[in-house]
Design an enzyme around this catalytic site. Structure first.
Site, mmCIF file in Angstrom:
data_model
loop_
_atom_site.group_PDB
_atom_site.id
_atom_site.type_symbol
_atom_site.label_atom_id
_atom_site.label_comp_id
_atom_site.label_asym_id
_atom_site.label_seq_id
_atom_site.Cartn_x
_atom_site.Cartn_y
_atom_site.Cartn_z
ATOM 1 N N TYR A 167 -13.407 7.306 -12.901
ATOM 2 C CA TYR A 167 -13.410 6.065 -12.109
ATOM 3 C C TYR A 167 -14.153 4.956 -12.863
ATOM 4 O O TYR A 167 -13.646 3.836 -12.984
ATOM 5 C CB TYR A 167 -14.060 6.333 -10.752
ATOM 6 C CG TYR A 167 -14.212 5.114 -9.876
ATOM 7 C CD1 TYR A 167 -13.128 4.589 -9.177
ATOM 8 C CD2 TYR A 167 -15.445 4.470 -9.739
ATOM 9 C CE1 TYR A 167 -13.267 3.470 -8.370
ATOM 10 C CE2 TYR A 167 -15.593 3.354 -8.941
ATOM 11 C CZ TYR A 167 -14.500 2.857 -8.252
ATOM 12 O OH TYR A 167 -14.639 1.746 -7.458
ATOM 13 N N SER B 42 -15.633 -3.255 -10.521
ATOM 14 C CA SER B 42 -16.802 -2.717 -9.808
ATOM 15 C C SER B 42 -18.010 -2.931 -10.701
ATOM 16 O O SER B 42 -17.858 -3.091 -11.933
ATOM 17 C CB SER B 42 -16.602 -1.216 -9.572
ATOM 18 O OG SER B 42 -17.817 -0.597 -9.176
ATOM 19 N N ASP C 4 3.803 2.296 -4.424
ATOM 20 C CA ASP C 4 2.936 3.104 -5.278
ATOM 21 C C ASP C 4 2.756 2.307 -6.560
ATOM 22 O O ASP C 4 3.678 2.195 -7.367
ATOM 23 C CB ASP C 4 3.575 4.465 -5.554
ATOM 24 C CG ASP C 4 2.718 5.325 -6.487
ATOM 25 O OD1 ASP C 4 1.686 4.832 -6.988
ATOM 26 O OD2 ASP C 4 3.093 6.492 -6.711
ATOM 27 N N VAL C 5 1.564 1.763 -6.781
ATOM 28 C CA VAL C 5 1.353 0.878 -7.934
ATOM 29 C C VAL C 5 1.473 1.611 -9.268
ATOM 30 O O VAL C 5 1.584 0.972 -10.317
ATOM 31 C CB VAL C 5 -0.002 0.132 -7.860
ATOM 32 C CG1 VAL C 5 -0.059 -0.802 -6.667
ATOM 33 C CG2 VAL C 5 -1.186 1.105 -7.871
ATOM 34 N N ASN D 121 -5.997 -4.484 -6.038
ATOM 35 C CA ASN D 121 -7.153 -3.854 -5.399
ATOM 36 C C ASN D 121 -6.985 -2.341 -5.241
ATOM 37 O O ASN D 121 -7.971 -1.622 -5.092
ATOM 38 C CB ASN D 121 -7.349 -4.541 -4.040
ATOM 39 C CG ASN D 121 -8.284 -3.785 -3.134
ATOM 40 O OD1 ASN D 121 -9.499 -3.895 -3.253
ATOM 41 N ND2 ASN D 121 -7.724 -3.011 -2.213
ATOM 42 N N ASP E 35 0.861 -1.196 0.000
ATOM 43 C CA ASP E 35 0.000 0.000 0.000
ATOM 44 C C ASP E 35 0.890 1.236 0.000
ATOM 45 O O ASP E 35 1.993 1.212 0.549
ATOM 46 C CB ASP E 35 -0.909 0.000 1.240
ATOM 47 C CG ASP E 35 -2.153 0.869 1.056
ATOM 48 O OD1 ASP E 35 -3.267 0.302 1.007
ATOM 49 O OD2 ASP E 35 -2.022 2.113 0.959
ATOM 50 N N LYS F 117 -12.790 1.256 -14.264
ATOM 51 C CA LYS F 117 -13.326 -0.041 -13.830
ATOM 52 C C LYS F 117 -13.783 -0.865 -15.034
ATOM 53 O O LYS F 117 -13.692 -2.100 -15.018
ATOM 54 C CB LYS F 117 -14.451 0.175 -12.808
ATOM 55 C CG LYS F 117 -13.938 0.774 -11.491
ATOM 56 C CD LYS F 117 -13.033 -0.210 -10.752
ATOM 57 C CE LYS F 117 -12.010 0.421 -9.865
ATOM 58 N NZ LYS F 117 -11.180 -0.509 -9.109
HETATM 59 N N1 LIG Z 1 -16.118 0.558 -1.489
HETATM 60 C C1 LIG Z 1 -16.895 0.250 -2.523
HETATM 61 O O1 LIG Z 1 -18.138 0.459 -2.485
HETATM 62 C C2 LIG Z 1 -16.334 -0.384 -3.757
HETATM 63 C C3 LIG Z 1 -17.243 -0.866 -4.727
HETATM 64 C C4 LIG Z 1 -16.749 -1.460 -5.872
HETATM 65 C C5 LIG Z 1 -15.381 -1.597 -6.058
HETATM 66 N N2 LIG Z 1 -14.524 -1.131 -5.103
HETATM 67 C C6 LIG Z 1 -13.100 -1.308 -5.351
HETATM 68 O O2 LIG Z 1 -12.491 -1.911 -4.240
HETATM 69 C C7 LIG Z 1 -11.141 -1.463 -4.123
HETATM 70 C C8 LIG Z 1 -10.864 -0.957 -2.712
HETATM 71 O O3 LIG Z 1 -11.770 0.094 -2.414
HETATM 72 P P1 LIG Z 1 -12.071 0.542 -0.919
HETATM 73 O O4 LIG Z 1 -13.442 1.101 -0.909
HETATM 74 O O5 LIG Z 1 -11.680 -0.543 0.033
HETATM 75 O O6 LIG Z 1 -11.083 1.801 -0.814
HETATM 76 P P2 LIG Z 1 -10.017 2.268 0.302
HETATM 77 O O7 LIG Z 1 -9.752 3.691 0.005
HETATM 78 O O8 LIG Z 1 -10.475 1.880 1.663
HETATM 79 O O9 LIG Z 1 -8.746 1.384 -0.057
HETATM 80 C C9 LIG Z 1 -7.908 1.694 -1.146
HETATM 81 C C10 LIG Z 1 -6.478 1.469 -0.704
HETATM 82 O O10 LIG Z 1 -5.639 1.682 -1.851
HETATM 83 C C11 LIG Z 1 -4.488 2.401 -1.393
HETATM 84 N N3 LIG Z 1 -3.888 3.123 -2.517
HETATM 85 C C12 LIG Z 1 -4.332 4.254 -3.131
HETATM 86 N N4 LIG Z 1 -3.481 4.621 -4.092
HETATM 87 C C13 LIG Z 1 -2.479 3.712 -4.107
HETATM 88 C C14 LIG Z 1 -1.308 3.557 -4.886
HETATM 89 N N5 LIG Z 1 -0.964 4.446 -5.830
HETATM 90 N N6 LIG Z 1 -0.509 2.488 -4.644
HETATM 91 C C15 LIG Z 1 -0.823 1.609 -3.665
HETATM 92 N N7 LIG Z 1 -1.900 1.710 -2.881
HETATM 93 C C16 LIG Z 1 -2.732 2.753 -3.108
HETATM 94 C C17 LIG Z 1 -5.006 3.325 -0.310
HETATM 95 O O11 LIG Z 1 -3.959 3.781 0.537
HETATM 96 C C18 LIG Z 1 -6.017 2.431 0.389
HETATM 97 O O12 LIG Z 1 -5.419 1.690 1.455
HETATM 98 C C19 LIG Z 1 -10.946 -0.416 -5.220
HETATM 99 O O13 LIG Z 1 -10.362 -1.027 -6.358
HETATM 100 C C20 LIG Z 1 -12.363 0.012 -5.534
HETATM 101 O O14 LIG Z 1 -12.494 0.497 -6.850
HETATM 102 C C21 LIG Z 1 -14.972 -0.521 -3.954
#
Ligand SMILES: NC(=O)c1ccc[n+]([C@@H]2O[C@H](COP(=O)([O-])OP(=O)(O)OC[C@H]3O[C@@H](n4cnc5c(N)ncnc54)[C@H](O)[C@@H]3O)[C@@H](O)[C@H]2O)c1
Length: 257
Positions: free
Chosen positions: A153, A140, A62-63, A89, A36, A157
């Site tokens: 976004y 998503s 940083d991905v 993720n 992360d 996706k």
């Molecule tokens: N929460 C939802 O309703 C939802 C719905 C559909 C899909 N998603 C997908 O699930 C995944 C996680 O979402 P979430 O809601 O848990 O979000 P979140 O913000 O809680 O988690 C995202 C994580 O990614 C990390 N991150 C951000 N940029 C980064 C980078 N450049 N390199 C490495 N790490 C990085 C952040 O620090 C964070 O820990 C995402 O891909 C999101 O699109 C979420």
């Protein structure tokens, strides 16, 4: 479903769905690389895994940065010697129309959400080929249909679904499976951010729950358990799938109150 002795790299696992997935992988025996950009969050995930008897390391990553991803690969192999599961993720979400999105915001969202999948897959493929491993990308339901105020976004996706299918057909003959998960609203960071920019966040949150056939938003571990299934041998003939974990959100109009 066992992932005993498997090595799983989970990006964006310093919070939310990524953290919950890392914890679920660890419960069934996998050793976890918590990658992360937020090292404090990643370290907390490691502490939780260790406190439940598992093994994990945190790697600040940083991905969107090729050098950082190459370092993630090196740290993974140095710590565990192999990788069997790559879960992409990490993502960010700019809650704006195209017109209001700054060029820098657009470029960063593409670089993290899609570029990050490209980079980790590119640099982990040699190791996944050796282990006949598998990849799980986080898409998503917004990859199928869109919502207001998050154009970039939604585009990322949808791109992830296409990239998943393309990598599945390119690498299936090598024994590598590639799938993606399409969650509905999940009680985690990005949904929270989306609710918070609506005029009435609490009303938006309640309304979002009622879009789902199950009449509620999901919990991060409910996505994590689907990831465990896709990563496991129980899913041995599943590749190229866009696997919905959405409480029925994409099935049609929800029941009315
Ligand atoms: N929460 C939802 O309703 C939802 C719905 C559909 C899909 N998603 C997908 O699930 C995944 C996680 O979402 P979430 O809601 O848990 O979000 P979140 O913000 O809680 O988690 C995202 C994580 O990614 C990390 N991150 C951000 N940029 C980064 C980078 N450049 N390199 C490495 N790490 C990085 C952040 O620090 C964070 O820990 C995402 O891909 C999101 O699109 C979420």
């Amino acid at each position: 479903m066992s992932l005993d002795q498997r090595i799983a790299v989970v990006t964006g696992s310093g919070s939310g769905i990524g953290r919950a997935s890392a914890l679920e992988f660890a419960i069934v025996g996998a050793k976890i690389v918590v990658a992360d950009i937020n090292l404090a969050g990643a370290s907390e995930t490691v502490e939780r895994i260790v406190s439940q008897g598992g093994k994990a390391i945190a790697v600040r990553t940083d991905v969107a940065d090729p050098e950082s991803v190459r370092n993630l690969v090196s740290e993974t192999i140095a710590a565990f010697g192999a990788v069997h599961i790559l879960m992409n993720n990490a993502a960010i979400q700019i809650n704006k129309t195209v017109e209001d999105t700054e060029v820098e915001e657009w470029n960063r969202e593409m670089a993290v959400n899609v570029g990050g999948v490209f980079l980790t897959c590119k640099y982990f493929f040699p190791h996944l080929r050796k282990s006949k491993g598998n990849i799980i990308n986080m898409s998503s339901v917004n990859g199928f249909f869109t919502e207001p105020m998050c154009a970039g976004y939604c585009a990322t996706k949808a791109a992830i679904i296409g990239l998943t299918k393309a990598m599945a057909i390119d690498h299936g003959k090598e024994g590598i499976r590639v799938n993606c998960i399409c969650p509905g609203y999940i009680d985690a960071g990005l949904a929270e951010g989306y609710f918070n920019v609506q005029p009435d966040p609490e009303a938006a949150r309640n309304a979002a729950g009622k879009l789902h056939a199950l009449w509620r938003i999901g919990r991060p571990e409910e996505v994590g358990r689907a990831a465990v299934f896709l990563a496991s041998d129980a899913a041995s003939f599943i590749t190229g799938a866009a696997f919905t974990v959405d409480g029925g959100l994409s099935s049609g109009l929800p029941p009315q109150a």
